[in-house]
Enzyme design. Sequence first.
Site, mmCIF file in Angstrom:
data_model
loop_
_atom_site.group_PDB
_atom_site.id
_atom_site.type_symbol
_atom_site.label_atom_id
_atom_site.label_comp_id
_atom_site.label_asym_id
_atom_site.label_seq_id
_atom_site.Cartn_x
_atom_site.Cartn_y
_atom_site.Cartn_z
ATOM 1 N N LEU A 177 0.077 11.344 -4.497
ATOM 2 C CA LEU A 177 -1.008 10.468 -4.440
ATOM 3 C C LEU A 177 0.059 9.423 -3.532
ATOM 4 O O LEU A 177 1.217 9.332 -3.638
ATOM 5 C CB LEU A 177 -1.260 9.862 -5.969
ATOM 6 C CG LEU A 177 -1.658 10.881 -6.807
ATOM 7 C CD1 LEU A 177 -2.068 10.247 -8.092
ATOM 8 C CD2 LEU A 177 -2.828 11.760 -6.133
ATOM 9 N N PRO A 178 -0.916 8.310 -2.946
ATOM 10 C CA PRO A 178 -0.475 7.349 -2.305
ATOM 11 C C PRO A 178 0.511 6.342 -2.743
ATOM 12 O O PRO A 178 1.920 6.294 -2.407
ATOM 13 C CB PRO A 178 -1.531 6.535 -1.624
ATOM 14 C CG PRO A 178 -2.599 7.470 -1.971
ATOM 15 C CD PRO A 178 -2.208 8.436 -3.171
ATOM 16 N N LYS B 140 5.823 0.537 2.588
ATOM 17 C CA LYS B 140 5.596 0.412 0.981
ATOM 18 C C LYS B 140 6.895 1.049 0.503
ATOM 19 O O LYS B 140 7.649 0.413 -0.191
ATOM 20 C CB LYS B 140 4.438 1.484 0.669
ATOM 21 C CG LYS B 140 4.863 2.058 -0.983
ATOM 22 C CD LYS B 140 3.794 3.403 -1.121
ATOM 23 C CE LYS B 140 3.791 4.690 -0.654
ATOM 24 N NZ LYS B 140 4.681 5.702 -0.965
ATOM 25 N N THR C 159 5.726 9.262 -3.115
ATOM 26 C CA THR C 159 7.078 8.472 -3.159
ATOM 27 C C THR C 159 6.722 6.915 -3.736
ATOM 28 O O THR C 159 5.979 6.362 -3.470
ATOM 29 C CB THR C 159 7.307 8.141 -1.741
ATOM 30 O OG1 THR C 159 7.609 9.257 -0.933
ATOM 31 C CG2 THR C 159 8.612 7.176 -1.292
ATOM 32 N N LYS D 196 14.970 9.199 -2.979
ATOM 33 C CA LYS D 196 13.943 9.069 -1.638
ATOM 34 C C LYS D 196 14.076 7.784 -1.248
ATOM 35 O O LYS D 196 13.780 7.754 -0.041
ATOM 36 C CB LYS D 196 12.764 9.357 -2.420
ATOM 37 C CG LYS D 196 11.388 9.426 -1.669
ATOM 38 C CD LYS D 196 11.554 10.393 -0.392
ATOM 39 C CE LYS D 196 10.142 10.062 0.471
ATOM 40 N NZ LYS D 196 10.556 10.756 1.760
HETATM 41 P P1 NAD Z 1 -2.559 10.857 2.015
HETATM 42 O O1 NAD Z 1 -3.209 9.311 2.049
HETATM 43 O O2 NAD Z 1 -2.682 11.616 3.224
HETATM 44 O O3 NAD Z 1 -2.814 11.531 1.058
HETATM 45 C C1 NAD Z 1 -3.098 10.863 -0.327
HETATM 46 C C2 NAD Z 1 -4.503 11.487 -1.224
HETATM 47 O O4 NAD Z 1 -4.422 11.103 -2.671
HETATM 48 C C3 NAD Z 1 -5.608 11.182 -0.549
HETATM 49 O O5 NAD Z 1 -6.284 12.306 0.167
HETATM 50 C C4 NAD Z 1 -6.348 10.564 -1.529
HETATM 51 O O6 NAD Z 1 -7.800 10.633 -1.650
HETATM 52 C C5 NAD Z 1 -5.816 11.159 -2.878
HETATM 53 N N1 NAD Z 1 -5.939 10.371 -4.030
HETATM 54 C C6 NAD Z 1 -5.597 8.980 -4.137
HETATM 55 N N2 NAD Z 1 -5.964 8.691 -5.494
HETATM 56 C C7 NAD Z 1 -6.103 9.901 -6.270
HETATM 57 C C8 NAD Z 1 -6.216 10.133 -7.489
HETATM 58 N N3 NAD Z 1 -6.313 9.375 -8.356
HETATM 59 N N4 NAD Z 1 -6.792 11.596 -7.746
HETATM 60 C C9 NAD Z 1 -6.899 12.441 -6.845
HETATM 61 N N5 NAD Z 1 -6.550 12.056 -5.450
HETATM 62 C C10 NAD Z 1 -6.150 10.990 -5.130
HETATM 63 O O7 NAD Z 1 -1.108 10.562 1.864
HETATM 64 P P2 NAD Z 1 0.159 11.638 2.153
HETATM 65 O O8 NAD Z 1 0.833 11.304 3.526
HETATM 66 O O9 NAD Z 1 -0.169 12.791 1.900
HETATM 67 O O10 NAD Z 1 1.462 11.006 1.269
HETATM 68 C C11 NAD Z 1 1.270 11.009 -0.302
HETATM 69 C C12 NAD Z 1 2.624 10.575 -0.822
HETATM 70 O O11 NAD Z 1 3.742 11.393 -0.205
HETATM 71 C C13 NAD Z 1 2.934 9.138 -0.569
HETATM 72 O O12 NAD Z 1 3.408 8.491 -1.642
HETATM 73 C C14 NAD Z 1 3.868 9.392 0.629
HETATM 74 O O13 NAD Z 1 4.614 7.837 0.590
HETATM 75 C C15 NAD Z 1 4.570 10.623 0.329
HETATM 76 N N6 NAD Z 1 5.119 11.174 1.687
HETATM 77 C C16 NAD Z 1 4.351 11.465 2.457
HETATM 78 C C17 NAD Z 1 4.966 11.923 3.637
HETATM 79 C C18 NAD Z 1 4.327 12.163 5.093
HETATM 80 O O14 NAD Z 1 4.803 12.346 6.099
HETATM 81 N N7 NAD Z 1 2.901 11.820 5.156
HETATM 82 C C19 NAD Z 1 6.329 12.340 3.762
HETATM 83 C C20 NAD Z 1 7.211 12.124 2.568
HETATM 84 C C21 NAD Z 1 6.498 11.547 1.470
#
Ligand code: NAD
Length: 307
Positions: free
Chosen positions: A65-66, A246, A96, A171
Amino acid sequence: MTKIAFLGLGNMGQPMSRNLVENGFVVTGYDLFPQAIEAAEKNGVVPAQSRDAAIADADIIITMLPTGNDVRGAYMEPGGIIERSKEGALFIESSTISSTITREVAAVAKAAGRRMIDAPVSGGTPRAHAGTLTFMVGGEEADVAQARPLLEAMGAQIYHMGAVGTGHTAKLCNNMLSGICMIGTVEALALGVANGLDPLALTNVMKNSSGTNYALEKYHPFPGLMDAVPSARNFEGGFRSDFQLKDMRLAKELANSSKTLASLGNLACELFAIHCQNGHSAEDYSSIMKLTLDLERYFAEQQADNA
Ligand code: NAD
């Protein structure tokens, strides 16, 4: 057969859940956005119409999740994951977030007879698609052992750092460093270009010199120099700049609370804040290239020179 629920099917959750399916796991997926659920269904994920439906039977629940608030809410709100999941279920928290929130949720989960490990990832969307993420894991040995086959389906390196929360601490250290490295890289590229160097020629020099780093080798921020990275597609679909901000803010909090010097981390954090204020929050973090170089002008001048 172990039943898995995957919550959060965004940029990372989508390929991670697909890799679980491709490795033979049965995965039920849920996201707040119905389009995300539909996309996952095309990858073989069983669609759930609600979080409750996704987790009711699940032995293992993965969250991607975000933010920390999203994670705290999803697990701890009335009718949340802790309340509605099966007793004994294992939670794998891969977003994260701060280790403080992880430990808080893990303590409530334990009191309710559930188990939790933190397993945040590094490698971005390219390695999420390739199934070669790096996992940094915190939790009890037996819980990590149960999660390991799933982590191996999504990742190439799995590091067990210690007790619950230590994965998220690792992380944040990593993301503070990667944010600093990305800014250093875009500043060096902009400096070279402003002084008449070709960005590819400069990249080749720096990649084979003491300035080499992950951004130059695997995640190039300069459009047109590397395929299959966000800079090759208008900085779409990677790691959002506001997520990088963040993470840098979480690292800053961690540095303050542990009285640790993080001067470059704090400065990089400010620069990502400016970049987001400039309207680039949703673009991949490598778009911070735009803070140091006017890319539109650069490419217009290149075109004019070639005409
Ligand atoms: P994203 O915004 O693409 O996806 C997050 C998803 O979670 C969204 O589709 C949203 O609708 C869903 N969501 C939010 N609240 C929810 C809930 N209560 N129940 C169900 N679904 C819910 O984000 P992302 O890029 O996939 O990143 C997710 C996490 O991973 C973040 O914490 C980010 O910091 C971490 N991360 C991302 C990357 C990257 O390269 N994108 C790399 C490492 C870590």
